[in-house]
Design a protein around this motif. Structure first.
Motif, PDB file in Angstrom:
ATOM      1  N   LEU A 147       0.831  -1.201   0.000  1.00  0.00           N
ATOM      2  CA  LEU A 147       0.000   0.000   0.000  1.00  0.00           C
ATOM      3  C   LEU A 147       0.864   1.249   0.000  1.00  0.00           C
ATOM      4  CD1 LEU A 147      -3.228   0.607   2.042  1.00  0.00           C
ATOM      5  CD2 LEU A 147      -1.435   2.328   2.061  1.00  0.00           C
ATOM      6  N   LEU A 148       1.913   1.245   0.810  1.00  0.00           N
ATOM      7  CA  LEU A 148       2.801   2.411   0.864  1.00  0.00           C
ATOM      8  C   LEU A 148       3.567   2.580  -0.441  1.00  0.00           C
ATOM      9  CD1 LEU A 148       4.223   1.977   4.488  1.00  0.00           C
ATOM     10  CD2 LEU A 148       2.551   3.664   3.732  1.00  0.00           C
ATOM     11  N   ASP A 149       3.997   1.472  -1.017  1.00  0.00           N
ATOM     12  CA  ASP A 149       4.824   1.540  -2.221  1.00  0.00           C
ATOM     13  C   ASP A 149       4.040   1.943  -3.460  1.00  0.00           C
ATOM     14  OD1 ASP A 149       6.948   0.766  -0.691  1.00  0.00           O
ATOM     15  OD2 ASP A 149       6.880  -1.352  -1.311  1.00  0.00           O
ATOM     16  N   THR A 150       2.734   1.690  -3.480  1.00  0.00           N
ATOM     17  CA  THR A 150       1.941   1.951  -4.696  1.00  0.00           C
ATOM     18  C   THR A 150       1.061   3.193  -4.578  1.00  0.00           C
ATOM     19  OG1 THR A 150       0.195   0.444  -3.904  1.00  0.00           O
ATOM     20  CG2 THR A 150       1.893  -0.488  -5.354  1.00  0.00           C
ATOM     21  N   ARG A 151       1.307   4.025  -3.578  1.00  0.00           N
ATOM     22  CA  ARG A 151       0.464   5.217  -3.432  1.00  0.00           C
ATOM     23  C   ARG A 151       0.567   6.147  -4.635  1.00  0.00           C
ATOM     24  NH1 ARG A 151       1.624   7.264   2.651  1.00  0.00           N
ATOM     25  NH2 ARG A 151       3.727   6.619   2.053  1.00  0.00           N
ATOM     26  N   GLY A 152       1.690   6.100  -5.352  1.00  0.00           N
ATOM     27  CA  GLY A 152       1.840   6.933  -6.546  1.00  0.00           C
ATOM     28  C   GLY A 152       1.433   6.229  -7.818  1.00  0.00           C
ATOM     29  N   ASP A 153       0.965   4.986  -7.703  1.00  0.00           N
ATOM     30  CA  ASP A 153       0.569   4.199  -8.883  1.00  0.00           C
ATOM     31  C   ASP A 153      -0.717   3.463  -8.544  1.00  0.00           C
ATOM     32  OD1 ASP A 153       0.318   2.612 -11.092  1.00  0.00           O
ATOM     33  OD2 ASP A 153       2.222   1.543 -10.840  1.00  0.00           O
ATOM     34  N   LEU A 154      -1.824   4.142  -8.672  1.00  0.00           N
ATOM     35  CA  LEU A 154      -3.101   3.573  -8.247  1.00  0.00           C
ATOM     36  C   LEU A 154      -3.531   2.397  -9.109  1.00  0.00           C
ATOM     37  CD1 LEU A 154      -5.183   6.726  -7.239  1.00  0.00           C
ATOM     38  CD2 LEU A 154      -3.779   5.226  -5.827  1.00  0.00           C
ATOM     39  N   SER A 181      -1.612   0.050 -10.190  1.00  0.00           N
ATOM     40  CA  SER A 181      -0.955  -1.114  -9.593  1.00  0.00           C
ATOM     41  C   SER A 181      -1.594  -1.479  -8.259  1.00  0.00           C
ATOM     42  CB  SER A 181       0.536  -0.827  -9.384  1.00  0.00           C
ATOM     43  OG  SER A 181       1.181  -0.648 -10.626  1.00  0.00           O
ATOM     44  N   PHE A 182      -1.975  -0.463  -7.471  1.00  0.00           N
ATOM     45  CA  PHE A 182      -2.598  -0.741  -6.173  1.00  0.00           C
ATOM     46  C   PHE A 182      -3.913  -1.481  -6.351  1.00  0.00           C
ATOM     47  CE2 PHE A 182      -5.718   0.522  -2.931  1.00  0.00           C
ATOM     48  CZ  PHE A 182      -5.141  -0.092  -1.825  1.00  0.00           C
ATOM     49  N   SER A 215      -7.248  -6.352  -6.061  1.00  0.00           N
ATOM     50  CA  SER A 215      -8.151  -7.325  -6.689  1.00  0.00           C
ATOM     51  C   SER A 215      -7.566  -8.728  -6.649  1.00  0.00           C
ATOM     52  CB  SER A 215      -8.437  -6.920  -8.137  1.00  0.00           C
ATOM     53  OG  SER A 215      -9.098  -5.675  -8.207  1.00  0.00           O
ATOM     54  N   ALA A 216      -6.264  -8.834  -6.953  1.00  0.00           N
ATOM     55  CA  ALA A 216      -5.630 -10.155  -6.993  1.00  0.00           C
ATOM     56  C   ALA A 216      -5.520 -10.759  -5.604  1.00  0.00           C
ATOM     57  CB  ALA A 216      -4.246 -10.040  -7.632  1.00  0.00           C
ATOM     58  N   THR A 217      -5.167  -9.935  -4.627  1.00  0.00           N
ATOM     59  CA  THR A 217      -4.981 -10.433  -3.267  1.00  0.00           C
ATOM     60  C   THR A 217      -6.296 -10.888  -2.644  1.00  0.00           C
ATOM     61  OG1 THR A 217      -3.102  -8.953  -2.946  1.00  0.00           O
ATOM     62  CG2 THR A 217      -4.137  -9.840  -0.964  1.00  0.00           C
ATOM     63  N   LEU A 218      -7.360 -10.124  -2.875  1.00  0.00           N
ATOM     64  CA  LEU A 218      -8.651 -10.426  -2.250  1.00  0.00           C
ATOM     65  C   LEU A 218      -9.566 -11.270  -3.137  1.00  0.00           C
ATOM     66  CD1 LEU A 218      -9.407  -6.947  -0.611  1.00  0.00           C
ATOM     67  CD2 LEU A 218      -8.362  -8.963   0.439  1.00  0.00           C
ATOM     68  N   GLY A 219      -9.168 -11.453  -4.399  1.00  0.00           N
ATOM     69  CA  GLY A 219      -9.964 -12.282  -5.299  1.00  0.00           C
ATOM     70  C   GLY A 219     -11.286 -11.669  -5.681  1.00  0.00           C
ATOM     71  N   VAL A 220     -11.296 -10.359  -5.904  1.00  0.00           N
ATOM     72  CA  VAL A 220     -12.532  -9.673  -6.288  1.00  0.00           C
ATOM     73  C   VAL A 220     -12.319  -8.893  -7.583  1.00  0.00           C
ATOM     74  CG1 VAL A 220     -13.331  -9.448  -3.915  1.00  0.00           C
ATOM     75  CG2 VAL A 220     -11.987  -7.607  -4.928  1.00  0.00           C
ATOM     76  N   THR A 221     -13.393  -8.721  -8.307  1.00  0.00           N
ATOM     77  CA  THR A 221     -13.369  -7.904  -9.512  1.00  0.00           C
ATOM     78  C   THR A 221     -13.994  -6.557  -9.198  1.00  0.00           C
ATOM     79  OG1 THR A 221     -13.538  -9.842 -10.947  1.00  0.00           O
ATOM     80  CG2 THR A 221     -14.128  -7.703 -11.909  1.00  0.00           C
ATOM     81  N   LEU A 222     -13.230  -5.500  -9.339  1.00  0.00           N
ATOM     82  CA  LEU A 222     -13.719  -4.159  -9.047  1.00  0.00           C
ATOM     83  C   LEU A 222     -14.185  -3.494 -10.331  1.00  0.00           C
ATOM     84  CD1 LEU A 222     -10.957  -2.986  -6.534  1.00  0.00           C
ATOM     85  CD2 LEU A 222     -13.248  -3.826  -6.006  1.00  0.00           C
ATOM     86  N   PHE A 256      -4.209   7.930   2.842  1.00  0.00           N
ATOM     87  CA  PHE A 256      -4.273   7.505   1.435  1.00  0.00           C
ATOM     88  C   PHE A 256      -5.643   7.800   0.824  1.00  0.00           C
ATOM     89  CE2 PHE A 256      -3.591   3.560  -1.470  1.00  0.00           C
ATOM     90  CZ  PHE A 256      -3.171   4.378  -2.508  1.00  0.00           C
ATOM     91  N   ILE A 257      -6.662   7.900   1.673  1.00  0.00           N
ATOM     92  CA  ILE A 257      -8.029   8.121   1.199  1.00  0.00           C
ATOM     93  C   ILE A 257      -8.120   9.347   0.291  1.00  0.00           C
ATOM     94  CG2 ILE A 257     -10.311   8.931   2.010  1.00  0.00           C
ATOM     95  CD1 ILE A 257     -10.074   5.948   2.139  1.00  0.00           C
TER      96      ILE A 257
END
Length: 452
Positions: free
Chosen positions: A64-71, A73-74, A79-86, A107-108
């Motif tokens: 989360l910290l590393d991808t704050r500038g690349d939404l 990728s976040f 989606s991949a970690t939680l297995g959901v389609t957004l 981050f919000i």
């Protein structure tokens, strides 16, 4: 899942915000914040991602910290970690127990600005300085407070939706309930002051009206609250614990204001300011301050050092006051349920009314006047601001008196009216009897307190 008023607030937030703000649901532990957020997500969106910060590991936090500038990728990682389609504008992301990872709250700001999805945060102890001192609170964040079930929600949970609506209609019309329904509502109110509004207590009680099961659930909640004091109370933990444990004893007295020397020998009010601040933010108590010069700006004359300290949930208070650690149902519970005349229910009744007023959005104030002259002495349990029909519905101060017994006097109300005629509006006496009216004084059944 119980029907909660907070759900309707979330529906209105979704409609009015259009994704331009996130919603922070604040409240004490175990009041149902996570449950309602997920139920809302399940019903109102095509899909949702639940990030529970009590469960995610260090890897997720680093990502989360590393991808704050690349939404992009976040969201892909989420989606991949939680297995959901957004799906854009049709999905919700929940940051649950966000106080455990404050950078997620910061981050919000960027997530809302991105605009693809809606965002809800839930948090306990979320506003305490230790949780936010190193982050920038996002201006794109709305907030709502969620507490235990009020009496109307308790009626819904008990399958009494029609009775709840009749009580509301009765209050609005000024017409008493039929006697049979008044007796039924009174019995359910007595159940409520013992069971309380913590969801797990109500869930344990509702199927079979099992008071012992409700008591076990309440003891578990109290254990969590006491552990939180030790874990998060810091240097003030000793005094927080002392105030928390002293609440039943203080409320059992005729004058229910907190006497500091009875909590800690030789102490003064200023010694407890940090403890009060902590307990207020933790939402485990409802503090009621003295208003020295009542007006529609009650806060302007508030003496925050002179307070009454109520439990945020009356069911928890009943367990603290009466229940032992065993499985036997306390005899006082049976007497309360039966409405026995010999039981002093004043502590529970006043605490329950404080809970209803808080749930309705009122800040809690009381009025007290000490004097060597008997005619000048008075104490009013609560002061609230309500529109006054005799003043073109302009706001006025309404005194509220709570009477647990059927025999009582209203001397303090008489004195208050005489002293503050120009500022005062309708007067309310909450008592076990039927509704009636005497001029500007309305006598309401205790179960109607959620209507104020």
């Amino acid at each position: 899942m119980f029907r909660r008023k907070a759900y309707d607030q979330l529906v209105e937030w979704k409609r009015s915000s259009g994704g331009r703000t996130a919603m922070l649901i604040e409240g004490a532990r175990r009041v149902g914040k996570s449950t309602i957020a997920e139920e809302f997500a399940r019903n109102e969106y095509n899909s949702y991602a639940l990030v529970d910060f009590t469960k995610v590991g260090d890897e997720f936090r680093r990502t989360l910290l590393d991808t704050r500038g690349d939404l992009d990728s976040f969201f892909l990682y989420l989606s991949a970690t939680l297995g959901v389609t957004l799906t854009e504008r049709k999905s919700l992301v929940i940051f649950d127990e966000v106080q455990l990872f404050p950078p997620a709250r910061e981050f919000i700001k960027h997530l809302v600005a991105d605009g693809r999805y809606d965002f809800i945060e839930t948090g306990s102890l979320i506003s305490i300085n230790e949780n936010v001192k190193d982050i920038l609170i996002p201006s794109e964040e709305e907030s709502m407070k969620m507490g235990p079930l009020d009496f109307e929600e308790f009626l819904w949970a008990m399958g009494e939706e029609a009775l709840a609506q009749m009580i509301t209609n009765s209050f609005a019309s000024g017409s008493p309930l039929p006697d049979s329904l008044h007796r039924k509502a009174s019995r359910l109110w007595r159940e409520y002051v013992l069971v309380g509004g913590m969801p797990q207590s109500v869930a344990a009680y509702a199927p079979n009206r099992d008071m012992a099961a409700a008591d076990r659930a309440k003891r578990m909640v109290l254990k969590i609250y006491r552990e939180d004091i030790e874990k998060y109370g810091g240097m003030a933990a000793k005094r927080i614990r002392a105030v928390f444990n002293a609440i039943p004893g203080q409320l059992s007295k005729h004058e229910k204001r907190l006497v500091y020397t009875q909590v800690e020998n030789g102490s003064r009010s200023r010694d407890f300011m940090t403890a009060f601040s902590w307990m207020r933010e933790a939402a485990t108590v409802n503090l009621c301050a003295l208003a020295e010069d009542p007006s529609i700006g009650l806060a302007l004359s508030a003496d925050d050092a002179t307070v009454k300290c109520y439990m945020a949930d009356t069911g928890l208070l009943s367990t603290m006051a009466f229940s032992a650690s065993g499985s036997a149902l306390p005899e006082v519970y049976r007497q309360v349920l039966l409405g026995a005349d010999g039981v002093n229910e004043g502590m529970l009744a006043e605490n329950a009314v404080a809970q209803q007023l808080t749930a309705s959005g009122h800040d809690l104030y009381f009025y007290s006047k000490s004097s060597s002259i008997r005619e000048e002495r008075m104490e009013i349990d609560f002061l609230i601001i309500r529109p006054y029909p005799d003043a073109a519905m302009k706001p006025r101060v309404s005194p509220v008196e709570v009477k647990s017994g059927k025999r009582y006097s209203t001397v303090s109300l008489d004195k208050f009216h005489a002293k503050f005629t120009q500022r005062a509006g309708e007067e309310y006496v909450l008592h076990p009897r039927q509704m009636s009216q005497d001029g500007i004084r309305r006598f309401l059944p205790l179960y109607m307190s959620f209507c104020l």
